[in-house]
Scaffold this active site. Structure first.
Site, short mmCIF file in Angstrom:
data_model
loop_
_atom_site.label_atom_id
_atom_site.label_comp_id
_atom_site.label_asym_id
_atom_site.label_seq_id
_atom_site.Cartn_x
_atom_site.Cartn_y
_atom_site.Cartn_z
N GLU A 179 26.94 -44.78 -3.34
CA GLU A 179 26.48 -43.40 -3.48
C GLU A 179 24.98 -43.41 -3.60
OE1 GLU A 179 29.11 -42.66 -6.86
OE2 GLU A 179 30.01 -43.92 -5.33
N ASP A 238 23.23 -35.30 -15.87
CA ASP A 238 22.77 -36.67 -16.00
C ASP A 238 22.07 -36.97 -17.31
OD1 ASP A 238 23.45 -38.11 -13.52
OD2 ASP A 238 22.39 -36.44 -12.59
#
Lengths: 256, 393
Positions: free
Chosen positions: A46, A57
């Site tokens: 990814e 995140d």
């Protein structure tokens, strides 16, 4: 079938996928890292494209995204770099990032460009299912791109069924409801959760992400699922090792 | 309501819930329950009683005579500055804490810019004995020190947001991350009409008390059913949405929303979202935001921490796009001058956010009998240092 679908159809188990941020640690590192990861034995990748406000995140990936932006990374630069992708890398590639840069690039244009450079799938965590179905699905399908959707321990069975229906490759199973970079807590709850998903006999295989940082967590994930994704641990490794390209083999060796 | 939210959480092209799956259960729980809970009689009774006895509502609608003389119209101030904690933010904080308790939540998180919403949230958490964590940009912590002290005194933990521009947008990011990590026991009290659906609608409903009262009060003052103009400042847009809410369907009422131009719309130091922004997704909703061509969120600037935000609520984006409301902007200098003017003509020191709305009066031309309501959204105590430094008192 795209490369991802071919990989999953092959029946190969204990798949190891690596996430990293395009343009981190340096702007030109994107393809070198991909090549080294394939050589070291990663099964698919990814590649994250940057966004200024990545709410899902933790500090490690936030830092990498900000550094990438500061280095001058954006979608145009990334697609420029990826023009050589299929000359150098043959494993499946997923692009991962937040929805706003995709909207600004143009969804149809983004999908077309991604397919053109040889990308196989997309993970856009903040793209809701309804908007995906009504506004995005056709563009992905037209370009033979798989959409990978997240499931957390709090996702209801009914919703998981719906996600399974909308998926054509694999389902991204979060080890816990958490931002990226938190470590996986080994608990009975985790087994119960993996078992619950396994018992649902979904048509798509599952890959576990978030909190996979060592052999123990990787093996736990593989016990019930087709494989696991390592993200923050790899991004941290990149930040801490100037000669990271030479050490990627060693890093992958920590898992398999 | 013609301008209200539809079943999918959209206002025209704007709104929705662009959230990662981790937040889906929380948002879905809210979506399914917020109307039923807030329409429940026991909830309404408690909400109304707290607004009356604890907040001090209804807030007065005050005919500002010297302002009226200066601008040649009847200028009314809706005095949200007189609320407990000093701004309109408490209306929403009370509503959401009562909702959180009914959802069985044990912990509250909030983001704050100027600190007004943080103080309001810390206050209602103290009132209800619930743990409170407020995220605030490091830059804002410095420029709004009195409010930081207030939150701490009220028992809240203030966590500095150190990423990005270290202001309101980053505080919002940190609060969302906290919520992702604590999905079960925590409720996130968003302070403005921003965020994923149902927040924009929920917060607008809690703030709609402002226009509900103002409408009645105007009739008491003037015998007229409707004002000619309704004005408010806009950062995320909660005081403006509360002030507009019950006038939206009255098409004869002109709605004016005043954004922060910072040092000037074209200077690169501005927070004038509708002037500088484009459609996109920010903090969970499709709206208008300031961004680069590549879709990166631009760091805004305003002297006013409460307006220093790169987006606006999705309902505002809709009202802007269909021209139901007019979106204008005022610079730092103009706002500070208006703050001084209001202090010396009316004896009211307004928050710098509010001063933006007041400053726009200078640019309007009214007819003699026009009735104008301005939301005096907050008081200026928290901004004294900024005023002092600017005017050299």
């Amino acid at each position: 079938m795209n490369r991802l679908q071919t990989l999953f159809a092959s029946g190969k188990k204990d798949l190891l996928s690596i996430y990293y941020t395009a343009g981190y640690p340096s702007l030109g590192s994107t393809l070198d890292i991909a090549e080294a990861l394939e050589k070291a034995g990663a099964d698919f990748l990814e590649i994250g494209f940057p966004y200024s406000d990545p709410v899902a995140d933790g500090p490690t990936i936030q830092h990498s995204l900000q550094t990438a932006l500061d280095n001058g990374m954006d979608l145009h630069v990334l697609f420029g770099q990826l023009a050589d992708l299929r000359k150098r890398v043959s494993i499946p590639i997923i692009l991962m990032g937040y929805v706003n840069p995709v909207i600004q690039y143009g969804v149809a244009q983004f999908c077309k460009k991604a397919a053109e450079v040889g990308v196989d799938g997309l993970i856009i965590p903040d793209l809701p299912m309804y908007e995906y179905e009504t506004l995005y699905k056709k563009d992905l399908a037209d370009n033979n791109l798989s959409n990978i959707i997240l499931v957390t321990p709090q996702t209801s069975d009914e919703r998981i069924r719906k996600i399974d229906e909308l998926s054509d490759c694999f389902i991204y199973l979060l080890s816990s409801a958490s931002i990226t970079g938190n470590s996986l807590k080994m608990s009975d709850g985790l087994d119960t959760y993996f078992k619950r998903i396994e018992d649902m006999r979904l048509k798509n295989p599952t890959i576990v992400g978030f909190g996979i940082a060592d052999r123990t967590s990787y093996q736990k994930a593989c016990q019930y699922n087709r494989g696991a994704i390592v993200g923050s641990a790899f991004v941290k490794f990149l930040g801490e090792n100037e000669d990271y390209l030479n050490k990627i083999g060693e890093f992958i060796g920590r898992f398999k | 309501m013609k301008y209200g939210v539809n079943d999918l959480g959209y206002y025209g092209d704007f709104g929705g819930a662009y959230i990662p799956e981790m937040l889906y259960p929380n948002i879905e729980e809210l979506r399914q329950q917020y109307m039923a809970i807030t329409n429940d009689k026991a909830f309404k009774d408690e909400f109304e009683s707290l607004l009356k006895d604890y907040v001090g509502r209804p807030s007065p609608l005050y005919l500002a005579k010297r302002f009226s003389e200066r601008y040649g119209a009847n200028i009314f101030f809706k005095r949200e500055d007189l609320n407990h904690t000093g701004s309109h933010k408490i209306n929403n904080a009370i509503g959401q804490i009562l909702l959180a308790i009914r959802l069985g939540k044990k912990r509250i998180i909030a983001e704050t810019g100027a600190g007004q919403h943080g103080v309001a949230t810390a206050t209602v958490c103290a009132l209800k004995g619930i743990e409170c964590v407020v995220y605030m940009g490091e830059v804002d912590i410095e420029r709004q020190a009195p409010n930081v002290a207030r939150m701490k005194m009220l028992g809240a933990t203030v966590v500095p947001a150190t990423s990005g521009s270290k202001t309101l947008k980053d505080a919002t990011n940190e609060a969302m991350r906290d919520w992702i990590n604590n999905p079960v026991d925590t409720h996130y009290i968003i302070g403005s009409v921003v965020g994923p659906y149902p927040y924009p609608d929920m917060v607008a409903r809690f703030q709609s008390i402002i226009s509900e009262e103002a409408k009645k009060q105007l009739t008491e003052h003037t015998g007229k059913q409707l004002p000619d103009y309704v004005m408010a400042c806009v950062g995320g847009g909660s005081n403006a949405m509360g002030m507009f809410y019950h006038f939206l369907d009255d098409e004869s009422v002109k709605l004016v929303a005043v954004e922060a131009a910072g040092k000037g719309v074209d200077t690169g130091h501005s927070a004038a979202t509708t002037a500088l922004g484009r459609e996109g997704v920010l903090h969970g909703s499709r709206t208008i935001l300031m961004q680069t061509d590549d879709g990166q969120v631009v760091e805004p600037y305003s002297i006013s921490a409460g307006l220093d935000y790169p987006g606006i609520g999705p309902q505002h984006a809709h009202l802007h796009k269909i021209h139901r409301a007019e979106y204008v902007s005022i610079t730092d200098d103009e706002a500070l001058q208006a703050g001084l003017l209001c202090s010396q003509l009316e004896g009211i020191i307004p928050a710098i956010e509010t001063a933006h709305a007041l400053a726009y009066l200078e640019k309007m031309s009214f007819k003699k009998d026009d009735n104008v309501i301005i939301c005096l959204s907050g008081r200026g105590d928290k901004d004294l240092t900024t005023y002092i430094n600017y005017f050299g008192f």
